[in-house]
Design an enzyme around this catalytic site. Structure first.
Site, PDB file in Angstrom:
ATOM      1  N   ARG A  55       0.859  -1.292  -0.093  1.00 43.89           N
ATOM      2  CA  ARG A  55      -0.140   0.047  -0.566  1.00 43.89           C
ATOM      3  C   ARG A  55       0.813   1.081  -0.137  1.00 43.89           C
ATOM      4  NH1 ARG A  55      -2.162  -2.893   4.026  1.00 43.89           N
ATOM      5  NH2 ARG A  55      -4.202  -2.508   3.344  1.00 43.89           N
ATOM      6  N   ILE A  66       3.437   3.865  -0.717  1.00 48.74           N
ATOM      7  CA  ILE A  66       4.813   4.274  -0.867  1.00 48.74           C
ATOM      8  C   ILE A  66       5.118   2.586  -1.453  1.00 48.74           C
ATOM      9  CG2 ILE A  66       7.113   4.988  -1.064  1.00 48.74           C
ATOM     10  CD1 ILE A  66       5.955   7.658   0.820  1.00 48.74           C
ATOM     11  N   ASN A 125      10.729  -0.022   3.994  1.00 48.97           N
ATOM     12  CA  ASN A 125       9.730   1.653   3.831  1.00 48.97           C
ATOM     13  C   ASN A 125       8.464   1.309   5.057  1.00 48.97           C
ATOM     14  OD1 ASN A 125       7.472   3.137   2.000  1.00 48.97           O
ATOM     15  ND2 ASN A 125       6.685   1.284   2.520  1.00 48.97           N
ATOM     16  N   TYR A 153       8.798  10.851  16.636  1.00 47.98           N
ATOM     17  CA  TYR A 153       8.827  10.351  14.990  1.00 47.98           C
ATOM     18  C   TYR A 153      10.177  11.116  14.441  1.00 47.98           C
ATOM     19  CZ  TYR A 153       7.781   9.985  10.522  1.00 47.98           C
ATOM     20  OH  TYR A 153       7.312   9.921   8.766  1.00 47.98           O
ATOM     21  N   ASP A 183       5.015  -9.627  10.803  1.00 48.20           N
ATOM     22  CA  ASP A 183       5.174  -8.341  11.770  1.00 48.20           C
ATOM     23  C   ASP A 183       6.560  -8.186  11.578  1.00 48.20           C
ATOM     24  OD1 ASP A 183       5.895  -6.228  13.382  1.00 48.20           O
ATOM     25  OD2 ASP A 183       4.985  -7.643  14.826  1.00 48.20           O
ATOM     26  N   LYS A 191      12.918   9.682  12.292  1.00 44.77           N
ATOM     27  CA  LYS A 191      13.376   9.320  10.596  1.00 44.77           C
ATOM     28  C   LYS A 191      14.534  10.028  10.505  1.00 44.77           C
ATOM     29  CE  LYS A 191      10.018   7.445   8.957  1.00 44.77           C
ATOM     30  NZ  LYS A 191       9.958   6.821   7.892  1.00 44.77           N
TER      31      LYS A 191
END
Length: 254
Positions: A20, A22, A92, A159, A65, A163
């Site tokens: 799903r 990207i 991803n 978050y 998972d 990243k």
């Protein structure tokens, strides 16, 4: 320079979060470029199966998972058993959780770090031995513009930090394995029209700010990220490693 440099004929890719958003867009463009792909996610997506099957792409889906410590090696073994090799790993899979820091629970923190950081390391670690034995390969990590700047108005310290870690992991892996023919790069998308972002698009406090701060005045599409992923995973980018490619509609030019 030939457009054939963007082809992936004979290549095999493993794509996490591949059915799903990207990940699916990457699976589609890889298929168009001639690659075979193994996609993994927690659950199957019948829409993805229909899209990829209708186009005649050679792919396999394996549920799993990504945060389970055993999943990365299991998926790498499956990929090699199915197609005989692994040339490309696209990390991803990821999650975004917002919240004010004083009230941010350990459970949410663990979810972000285990999904966005730990499993990226584990999948990379699992794929590297096969790539070394083959004499080369490509790892492509999906980071975020949030790893380069603290975008507003949402509060998302965990978050953003996760990243940023992905970006540094990318550079560190790139320097460690460049001499062995293994390239490691990342993309840093801005606001992309995926399930993960749509909750923010419908937020009347966030959406106007996001649009106003994006010079192009619109959200990106998964295909626009996938195009950049193809470049970084193809021979066209053979002298590129350790790069973090920003795909943000100009957001960070402000």
């Amino acid at each position: 320079m030939s457009l054939n440099q963007f082809r992936l004929d004979g290549k095999v890719a493993l794509i996490t979060g591949g059915n799903r958003g990207i990940g699916l867009a990457v699976a589609e463009i890889f298929g168009e470029a001639g690659a075979k792909s193994v996609l993994t996610a927690r659950r199957d997506n019948p829409d993805a199966d229909e899209i990829l099957t209708k186009k005649g792409y050679d792919y396999d889906f394996v549920s799993g998972d990504a945060t389970d410590p055993e999943t990365p090696e299991r998926l790498v073994r499956h990929t090699i058993a199915k197609y005989g090799r692994i040339d490309i790993l696209v990390n991803n899979a990821g999650v975004a959780v917002h919240g004010d820091t004083p009230e941010f629970s350990d459970e949410k923190l663990e979810k972000i770090i285990s999904t966005n950081v730990v499993q990226v390391f584990r999948f990379s670690r699992a794929a590297l031995p096969a790539m070394r034995e083959q004499g080369g390969g490509v790892i492509l990590n999906v980071g975020s513009m949030s790893g380069l700047a603290s975008n507003v108005p949402q509060n998302q310290v965990a978050y953003n930090s996760s990243k940023a870690a992905v970006h540094m992991m990318t550079k560190s892996l790139a320097s460690e394995f460049a001499a062995e023919g293994i390239r490691v790069n990342a993309v840093a998308p801005g606001y992309i029209d995926t399930d993960m972002s749509r909750g923010g698009f419908s937020n009347p406090d966030w959406d106007p700010v996001w649009r106003r701060m994006t010079p192009m005045g619109r959200y990106g599409q998964p295909e626009e990220v996938a195009n950049c992923v193809l470049f970084l995973c193809s021979p066209a980018s053979s002298y590129v490693t350790g790069a973090v490619l920003l795909i943000d509609g100009g957001y960070l030019t402000r």
